[in-house]
Each structure stands twice: as C-alpha cells, then as structure tokens.
Design a protein around this motif. Structure first.
Motif, PDB file in Angstrom:
ATOM      1  N   ASP A   1       0.696  -1.273   0.161  1.00 35.40           N
ATOM      2  CA  ASP A   1      -0.141   0.180   0.107  1.00 35.40           C
ATOM      3  C   ASP A   1       0.920   1.327   0.093  1.00 35.40           C
ATOM      4  N   ILE A   2       1.960   1.172  -0.314  1.00 36.85           N
ATOM      5  CA  ILE A   2       2.890   2.370  -0.230  1.00 36.85           C
ATOM      6  C   ILE A   2       3.902   1.910  -1.166  1.00 36.85           C
ATOM      7  N   THR A   3       4.577   3.198  -1.917  1.00 38.26           N
ATOM      8  CA  THR A   3       5.821   3.124  -2.800  1.00 38.26           C
ATOM      9  C   THR A   3       6.487   4.303  -2.707  1.00 38.26           C
ATOM     10  N   ASN A   4       7.595   4.616  -3.270  1.00 35.28           N
ATOM     11  CA  ASN A   4       8.399   5.738  -3.233  1.00 35.28           C
ATOM     12  C   ASN A   4       7.540   6.867  -3.967  1.00 35.28           C
ATOM     13  N   ASN A   5       7.577   8.104  -3.431  1.00 33.85           N
ATOM     14  CA  ASN A   5       6.496   9.149  -4.297  1.00 33.85           C
ATOM     15  C   ASN A   5       4.904   8.953  -4.022  1.00 33.85           C
ATOM     16  N   THR A   6       4.614   8.311  -3.021  1.00 30.54           N
ATOM     17  CA  THR A   6       3.081   7.899  -2.864  1.00 30.54           C
ATOM     18  C   THR A   6       2.516   9.283  -2.222  1.00 30.54           C
ATOM     19  N   VAL A   7       1.520   9.582  -3.111  1.00 31.76           N
ATOM     20  CA  VAL A   7       0.555  11.044  -2.323  1.00 31.76           C
ATOM     21  C   VAL A   7      -0.121  10.467  -1.161  1.00 31.76           C
ATOM     22  N   VAL A   8      -0.016  11.252  -0.165  1.00 28.57           N
ATOM     23  CA  VAL A   8      -0.741  10.928   1.040  1.00 28.57           C
ATOM     24  C   VAL A   8      -1.968  12.175   1.348  1.00 28.57           C
TER      25      VAL A   8
ATOM     26  N   PHE B   1      -3.453   7.704   6.844  1.00 29.60           N
ATOM     27  CA  PHE B   1      -3.207   6.933   6.025  1.00 29.60           C
ATOM     28  C   PHE B   1      -2.537   5.745   6.515  1.00 29.60           C
TER      29      PHE B   1
ATOM     30  N   PHE C   1      -0.477   1.865   5.712  1.00 27.98           N
ATOM     31  CA  PHE C   1       0.535   1.181   4.926  1.00 27.98           C
ATOM     32  C   PHE C   1       1.018  -0.020   5.644  1.00 27.98           C
TER      33      PHE C   1
ATOM     34  N   VAL D   1       7.297  10.343   0.658  1.00 31.09           N
ATOM     35  CA  VAL D   1       5.732  10.686   0.468  1.00 31.09           C
ATOM     36  C   VAL D   1       5.501  12.018   0.213  1.00 31.09           C
TER      37      VAL D   1
END
Length: 535
Positions: free
Chosen positions: A285-292, A296, A298, A363
């Motif tokens: 549920d999370i990767t690099n550069n995820t918009v939050v 939130f 993960f 993030v």
C-alpha cells in the motif's frame, strides 16, 4: 676509611630504595585512577555453599581502551575475555579458602589488579548407616562366610592381583570434558559467544588435574570439517569469550578437546549458528513518491531467520502508531498534522541478535484544510483571496443577504479571523479582486450593482492604517464586472474589468504625476473582456 666507604654505600642504597618506592606509589595511584572494580559475587569474606559458583564483576573506567581482563581463583586462570563493563560466568569450587583476583592488561602489560577472599563450605549431608547382616545356618550347611573363606578365597586373591595390575596399567585421569554455550534467545550468535568448558575426572585426580593433562583446545569448523578457529588453553576449566566477527552467516561446529599426559584424548562438540544478515523488509500500500491525504495506512512484513526483535517507523521525527495483523504490521498516521509537501518515512527493524535493516521512502502530503471564515447568513459569494510572504491570508467576499463587501484577515500563527465591512453601501461588493502591496496596503476592486435601478459602477477600496477609503472609478454605463487588480512596486494599482453595456474590456490605472485615474479600452470588438485577469 673502610667504615666510611661502607656507610656511604648503605646511604646511597637506602636513598635509591626510597626513590623506587615513591615511583612505584605514583604508578600505582595512576593505575588506580584508570579503573575500578566491583565484586558483585562473591563478596569479601563471603561463605559459599554451592560447588558451582556464579562470578559477577563490574568494571568501571575507560573501556574504550583495547585490553584483556583475566579472572583467577587461587592463581589459576578461570576466565579470559576482552575488556568489557560486566562479566558473568560459572566456575567449580574445590578449596575451602579461595582468593579471587581480577587482572586488567593493556598490550600484555598489567595495569590493574584487585582481589577478594571468600570461603567454600560443603553443605552437611547425613550419610546412611551401614547395615550388618548375620550369618544363618540352613539345613546343616555351614555359615556363608566359612564357605567363602574355604573355597573362594584363594581365587579372589589371584583375581585381585590381576585387577590391580590392570588398574595400574590403565589409570583414567580424565573421565570426560563438558562444554556449555552462553544462552541465546534465538539460538543464533553474531559477534561473540561465551564458552565454558570443564575437564571432568575422578576425585582422586581432581585436585591435581593440571598435572595429568596436556591442555584443552577449542576449535571451530564448518560443515565440511574445515577448521576456521583454534586456540589452546592450559587450564582444566575456563570461561572465555570467542570472537565470531571473522565468521560469515552459517552453521559451525565448536569442539572442545583435552589430551592427558599419556596421549589419550577426549572431546565434545556443539553446534553454533551465526547470523549477520539484516532482516528483510517488504511494503504494501505504499511506494516511493506516494501521495498521502488524511489518515493513511500502509503495511510492512519483516523476515529474519533469528527472529524479529524491535521495529519502528518514523515520519520526520514523529514515531508512527501501528497494530499487528497476523504476519504483518500496519502503520498509520494522520497526515493533516504534518506539513504539506515532500516528507520522508523511515522504517527500521532489528533482529534478535542485533542485525538492523532500514528503508526510507519519500511521500508527498497533499491535504486541503477547511474552516469557517464567516458564519453570518449569506456570506461567501464572489470570493477573492491573497497570501503574502508572511503567510497572512486576506479574503474579500460579498454577503448576498446583507448586500455588502466584507474583508477577512487571518494572521500567520493565529486561529482567528478578523472580519470587517469594507463598503457599507447596499449592493456593493460583487466581483471583487484583492491585492496587498509591499507597503502593506490592502487594495480591493469590485462592482456596485443595483439591479433595481439597473446601475453598475466600478469601485476601488484601499486600507492604509485602520480605515477603508472607497472611491468610484467608472460610472459610465454598466461598468465594473469581473474585476482583477494588481499593484506595482510604486504602490500604483492597475485594474482590468468589463463594461457590460458596450461589451468591451476596460483597463484603469492611477497617474501619479497627474494625480488622476485614467481609463483605456484594450479591446472592444464584438463583446470582449468578460472574466478578466491582470498580472
């Protein structure tokens, strides 16, 4: 003459002896200041009743120095390890009176020594009494003792002589060697392991066992029986810290071998599992550069052969809350409590032997913050806003019920809005535009729209100090719709707006030299200029 020479000789010798003594005292005092030692167990003059003694010592001083620490009981070495703050090991007691010494060496030079006396007293054990049996005659047969003495006695003597010869030939000085490893929660070790060995023998040889053995060898081998470590010790019993830093992760065999003076060897082995591999971290549920946005969640999964010890997740310096779900950990946080923009989440985990892994993810927090500016019924139509460099928020808006132009200000760091009426004339305030110049003056352009009389004017309000100054700039036809204002570095306003009657784009500015407002028409071709904007 001779007596005078002898007298002078003894005087010089005495002076040298005193000088050496003073130097020794100075050296000793210097050493005493470097280290101090606390005997936790045993203490001075303590009486110990257990044959197995747990020795606990605490070392204080400059432990960054590279050195070794030795522990001796009755001048026999029982423990050896690199210098460290706390020492704990088990040893066996034999003598009634014992002197425990701790010696610290730096570069093979003794720099500190301290000791205590303690006593060992075996607990009193009640021995069972020997039972004597009487001989009995049965059916005329003579006593059992008499039969034995007459018929078997000669044979017993011969057997006894032969047995004595065999015992003389095969005297077993060593019965076995035992090996104990420091307990590990996970069964794995990383940098070192504490090992205790003891050579076991009959009581006949126990007190002089050092004379009957050649020594003990500790060896570490891999599963292919390749020797990776070997160290020889002369003592029959010892606790020592083995350095495992040179060994990669894997399974190894630790063997303790003892050889007696007649060349007979005895050995015992134990498995050692070494783990230097950091844990593995997986994300869901999370990767690099995820918009939050908002709250939130993960998930993270941690894997390691030695087992997971501690873990944490940080957003900036804030520790994130979590809950465990089966084989994963769910972290969560309220992103509205953090600044919008680029942030970094760092997840770290440590296994049970101290190996650590860390993963960092970027993030982007992107939240809209909503709050009520004006609760008055009818407020909030035709809104214009401005944000200055100090993060102060300015808003101009029209109240459709009160039919007035209002102004709202929220200063940076404040939770309150300051509300004011700009133009008290009814029907004033539609289509506003707001700008704050470098002199902190507030400028608002807007329209006065009287639908009853079919009248529209362009108006301009400026606040310099505490009061608002209102000016009507264009009263020709239906002027003043869709205003947009900007103020230059001189403080001069420039306004674009729409004339509804003729359908043309208008522009007005203030002429400083002439001290008047001047209007021009940038475009008037076929109804142009609605929804203007100026920069």
């Amino acid at each position: 003459m001779r007596s005078w020479k002898y007298g002078f000789f003894w005087f010089v010798l005495s002076f040298a002896w005193v000088w050496v003594g003073l130097i020794g005292c100075k050296c000793e005092s210097k050493v005493e200041r470097a280290y101090s030692l606390v005997f936790v167990s045993p203490k001075e003059s303590e009486v110990v009743t257990n044959e197995k003694l747990n020795v606990v010592l605490e070392v204080r001083g400059d432990l960054n120095q590279k050195g070794n620490i030795k522990v001796l009981i009755n001048k026999t070495l029982v423990y050896l390890s690199p210098l460290k703050e706390r020492i704990s090991f088990d040893t066996q007691l034999v003598d009634k009176t014992n002197f425990l010494e701790c010696v610290i060496e730096e570069d093979s030079v003794e720099v500190y020594r301290k000791g205590v006396y303690f006593f060992y007293s075996k607990p009193y054990v009640v021995k069972p009494k020997k039972v004597k049996y009487r001989s009995v005659r049965i059916r005329g047969i003579r006593k059992y003792e008499e039969v034995v003495s007459e018929t078997l006695a000669p044979i017993d003597k011969k057997l006894e002589e032969k047995l004595e010869e065999k015992v003389e030939e095969k005297r077993e000085y060593v019965s076995s060697i035992s090996l104990v490893l420091e307990e590990s929660v996970s069964g794995y070790y990383r940098d070192s392991v504490q090992v205790s060995y003891r050579v076991n023998s009959d009581k006949e040889f126990e007190s002089k066992l050092l004379e009957y053995i050649k020594g003990v060898k500790l060896e570490i081998s891999d599963v292919q029986d390749r020797k990776l470590f070997s160290e020889f010790f002369r003592e029959p019993g010892l606790t020592v810290d083995l350095d495992l830093e040179a060994l990669p992760s894997g399974t190894y065999i630790l063997t303790a071998k003892v050889e007696d003076i007649e060349g007979r060897s005895y050995e015992t082995s134990k498995w050692i599992k070494v783990d230097k591999t950091p844990p593995r971290i997986y994300f869901e549920d999370i990767t690099n550069n995820t918009v939050v946005r908002g709250t939130f969640y993960f998930s993270s999964k941690f894997e390691d052969e030695a087992g997971i010890g501690d873990f944490t997740a940080l957003l900036g310096k804030e520790k994130l809350a979590y809950r465990k779900e089966k084989d994963k950990v769910v972290f969560y946080f309220d992103s509205t409590k953090f600044k919008n923009g680029k942030n970094r989440i760092v997840v770290s985990v440590t296994d049970r032997v101290g190996n650590m892994a860390e993963v960092s993810l970027v993030v982007y927090i992107d939240n809209w913050f909503e709050e009520v500016v004006d609760k008055t019924f009818g407020a909030g139509f035709h809104i214009a806003s401005f944000l200055d460099e100090e993060k102060n928020i300015y808003i101009a808006y029209y109240n459709i019920e009160l039919k007035n132009l209002f102004f709202g200000l929220k200063r940076s760091g404040s939770d309150k809005w300051e509300i004011q009426v700009v133009d008290k004339d009814v029907n004033s305030g539609k289509y506003p535009s707001i700008f704050v110049d470098r002199f902190d003056r507030i400028h608002i352009s807007y329209a006065y729209v009287n639908e009853k009389w079919d009248d529209e004017d362009l108006r301009y309000a400026v606040k310099e100090g505490k009061e608002w100054k209102v000016v009507t700039l264009d009263q020709q036809d239906k002027a003043g719709r869709y205003t947009s204002i900007v103020v230059d570095d001189r403080g001069v306003p420039h306004i674009s707006y729409y004339n509804y009657t003729v359908g043309s784009l208008r522009y007005i500015t203030y002429n400083i030299k002439m001290e008047r407002w001047e209007v021009s028409v940038p475009d008037s071709y076929e109804n142009v200029g609605s929804d203007t904007s100026i920069g």
